[in-house]
Write a protein that holds these residues in place. Structure first.
Motif, PDB file in Angstrom:
ATOM      1  N   UNK A   1      13.951  -7.460  -2.027  1.00  0.00           N
ATOM      2  CA  UNK A   1      12.465  -7.523  -1.291  1.00  0.00           C
ATOM      3  C   UNK A   1      12.653  -6.454   0.179  1.00  0.00           C
ATOM      4  N   UNK A   2      14.023  -6.320   0.688  1.00  0.00           N
ATOM      5  CA  UNK A   2      14.006  -5.696   1.526  1.00  0.00           C
ATOM      6  C   UNK A   2      13.520  -4.218   1.572  1.00  0.00           C
ATOM      7  N   UNK A   3      13.865  -3.607   0.442  1.00  0.00           N
ATOM      8  CA  UNK A   3      13.644  -2.394  -0.155  1.00  0.00           C
ATOM      9  C   UNK A   3      11.894  -2.191  -0.071  1.00  0.00           C
ATOM     10  N   UNK A   4      11.127  -3.239  -0.310  1.00  0.00           N
ATOM     11  CA  UNK A   4       9.780  -3.314  -0.364  1.00  0.00           C
ATOM     12  C   UNK A   4       9.226  -3.137   1.051  1.00  0.00           C
ATOM     13  N   UNK A   5       9.863  -3.907   1.953  1.00  0.00           N
ATOM     14  CA  UNK A   5       9.457  -3.885   3.248  1.00  0.00           C
ATOM     15  C   UNK A   5       9.685  -2.400   3.789  1.00  0.00           C
ATOM     16  N   UNK A   6      11.083  -1.547   3.586  1.00  0.00           N
ATOM     17  CA  UNK A   6      11.045  -0.543   3.969  1.00  0.00           C
ATOM     18  C   UNK A   6      10.148   0.387   3.536  1.00  0.00           C
ATOM     19  N   UNK A   7       9.759   0.311   2.446  1.00  0.00           N
ATOM     20  CA  UNK A   7       8.792   1.318   1.662  1.00  0.00           C
ATOM     21  C   UNK A   7       7.573   1.074   2.162  1.00  0.00           C
ATOM     22  N   UNK A   8       6.844   0.034   2.535  1.00  0.00           N
ATOM     23  CA  UNK A   8       5.557  -0.439   3.053  1.00  0.00           C
ATOM     24  C   UNK A   8       5.801   0.150   4.427  1.00  0.00           C
ATOM     25  N   UNK A   9       6.711   0.217   5.383  1.00  0.00           N
ATOM     26  CA  UNK A   9       6.687   0.497   6.840  1.00  0.00           C
ATOM     27  C   UNK A   9       6.766   2.104   6.529  1.00  0.00           C
ATOM     28  N   UNK A  10       7.562   2.992   5.809  1.00  0.00           N
ATOM     29  CA  UNK A  10       7.750   4.086   5.879  1.00  0.00           C
ATOM     30  C   UNK A  10       6.725   4.845   5.073  1.00  0.00           C
ATOM     31  N   UNK A  11       6.248   4.383   3.902  1.00  0.00           N
ATOM     32  CA  UNK A  11       5.214   4.847   3.326  1.00  0.00           C
ATOM     33  C   UNK A  11       3.804   4.592   3.184  1.00  0.00           C
ATOM     34  N   UNK A  12       3.773   3.279   3.782  1.00  0.00           N
ATOM     35  CA  UNK A  12       2.330   2.911   3.706  1.00  0.00           C
ATOM     36  C   UNK A  12       2.012   1.852   2.445  1.00  0.00           C
ATOM     37  N   UNK A  13       1.006   0.967   2.384  1.00  0.00           N
ATOM     38  CA  UNK A  13       0.962  -0.014   1.465  1.00  0.00           C
ATOM     39  C   UNK A  13       0.160   0.460   0.303  1.00  0.00           C
ATOM     40  N   UNK A  14      -0.212   1.799  -0.023  1.00  0.00           N
ATOM     41  CA  UNK A  14      -0.661   2.316  -1.100  1.00  0.00           C
ATOM     42  C   UNK A  14      -0.070   3.705  -1.521  1.00  0.00           C
ATOM     43  N   UNK A  15       1.191   3.482  -1.778  1.00  0.00           N
ATOM     44  CA  UNK A  15       1.933   4.747  -2.269  1.00  0.00           C
ATOM     45  C   UNK A  15       2.683   4.392  -3.560  1.00  0.00           C
ATOM     46  N   UNK A  16       2.840   5.302  -4.492  1.00  0.00           N
ATOM     47  CA  UNK A  16       3.183   5.029  -5.770  1.00  0.00           C
ATOM     48  C   UNK A  16       4.805   4.793  -5.648  1.00  0.00           C
ATOM     49  N   UNK A  17       5.435   4.877  -5.119  1.00  0.00           N
ATOM     50  CA  UNK A  17       6.694   4.456  -4.854  1.00  0.00           C
ATOM     51  C   UNK A  17       6.934   3.079  -4.520  1.00  0.00           C
ATOM     52  N   UNK A  18       6.023   2.565  -3.646  1.00  0.00           N
ATOM     53  CA  UNK A  18       5.630   1.234  -3.543  1.00  0.00           C
ATOM     54  C   UNK A  18       5.452   0.431  -4.899  1.00  0.00           C
ATOM     55  N   UNK A  19       4.394   1.024  -5.681  1.00  0.00           N
ATOM     56  CA  UNK A  19       3.975   0.242  -6.801  1.00  0.00           C
ATOM     57  C   UNK A  19       5.411   0.318  -7.421  1.00  0.00           C
ATOM     58  N   UNK A  20       6.463   1.240  -7.709  1.00  0.00           N
ATOM     59  CA  UNK A  20       7.309   1.265  -8.617  1.00  0.00           C
ATOM     60  C   UNK A  20       8.337   0.349  -8.034  1.00  0.00           C
ATOM     61  N   UNK A  21       8.326   0.270  -6.643  1.00  0.00           N
ATOM     62  CA  UNK A  21       9.409  -0.756  -6.475  1.00  0.00           C
ATOM     63  C   UNK A  21       8.900  -2.336  -6.622  1.00  0.00           C
ATOM     64  N   UNK A  22       7.579  -2.368  -6.435  1.00  0.00           N
ATOM     65  CA  UNK A  22       7.093  -3.646  -6.991  1.00  0.00           C
ATOM     66  C   UNK A  22       7.491  -3.961  -8.524  1.00  0.00           C
ATOM     67  N   UNK A  23       7.195  -2.847  -9.259  1.00  0.00           N
ATOM     68  CA  UNK A  23       7.494  -2.940 -10.767  1.00  0.00           C
ATOM     69  C   UNK A  23       9.080  -3.375 -10.973  1.00  0.00           C
ATOM     70  N   UNK A  24       9.872  -2.521 -10.238  1.00  0.00           N
ATOM     71  CA  UNK A  24      11.097  -2.833 -10.685  1.00  0.00           C
ATOM     72  C   UNK A  24      11.691  -4.215 -10.276  1.00  0.00           C
ATOM     73  N   UNK A  25      11.251  -4.548  -9.007  1.00  0.00           N
ATOM     74  CA  UNK A  25      11.702  -6.000  -8.668  1.00  0.00           C
ATOM     75  C   UNK A  25      11.127  -7.046  -9.649  1.00  0.00           C
ATOM     76  N   UNK A  26       9.546  -6.834 -10.402  1.00  0.00           N
ATOM     77  CA  UNK A  26       9.063  -7.675 -11.110  1.00  0.00           C
ATOM     78  C   UNK A  26      10.065  -7.933 -12.531  1.00  0.00           C
TER      79      UNK A  26
END
Length: 75
Positions: free
Chosen positions: A1-26
């Motif tokens: 989940x720490x990776x998700x937080x870092x991606x949210x802060x650095x990329x924003x809440x609507x970025x494909x890499x964030x979607x990929x992170x959620x998918x992987x953690x799921x």
């Protein structure tokens, strides 16, 4: 989940890499039989994916596939 937080802060809440992170953690949660958590992450990935990805994007296909696997396991 720490990776998700870092991606949210650095990329924003609507970025494909964030979607990929959620998918992987799921997917990890699904394998650990943390079904509610898996569903939450897959749906967050899907919400972002629908907004920022084209319909033919492989990541969006992966999210749909993982949601299908989740639904199949849940019966």
């Amino acid at each position: 989940e720490k990776a998700i937080t870092i991606k949210e802060v650095s990329l924003g809440k609507k970025h494909p890499l964030l979607a990929n992170g959620y998918n992987n953690i799921g997917l990890c949660a699904l394998e650990l039989k943390l079904n509610d958590l898996a569903s939450e992450y897959f749906n967050q990935a899907l919400e972002i994916g629908i907004k920022v990805l084209r319909e033919d994007n492989p990541l969006l296909a992966s999210i749909y596939f993982n949601l299908g696997t989740y639904n199949q396991r849940m019966g």
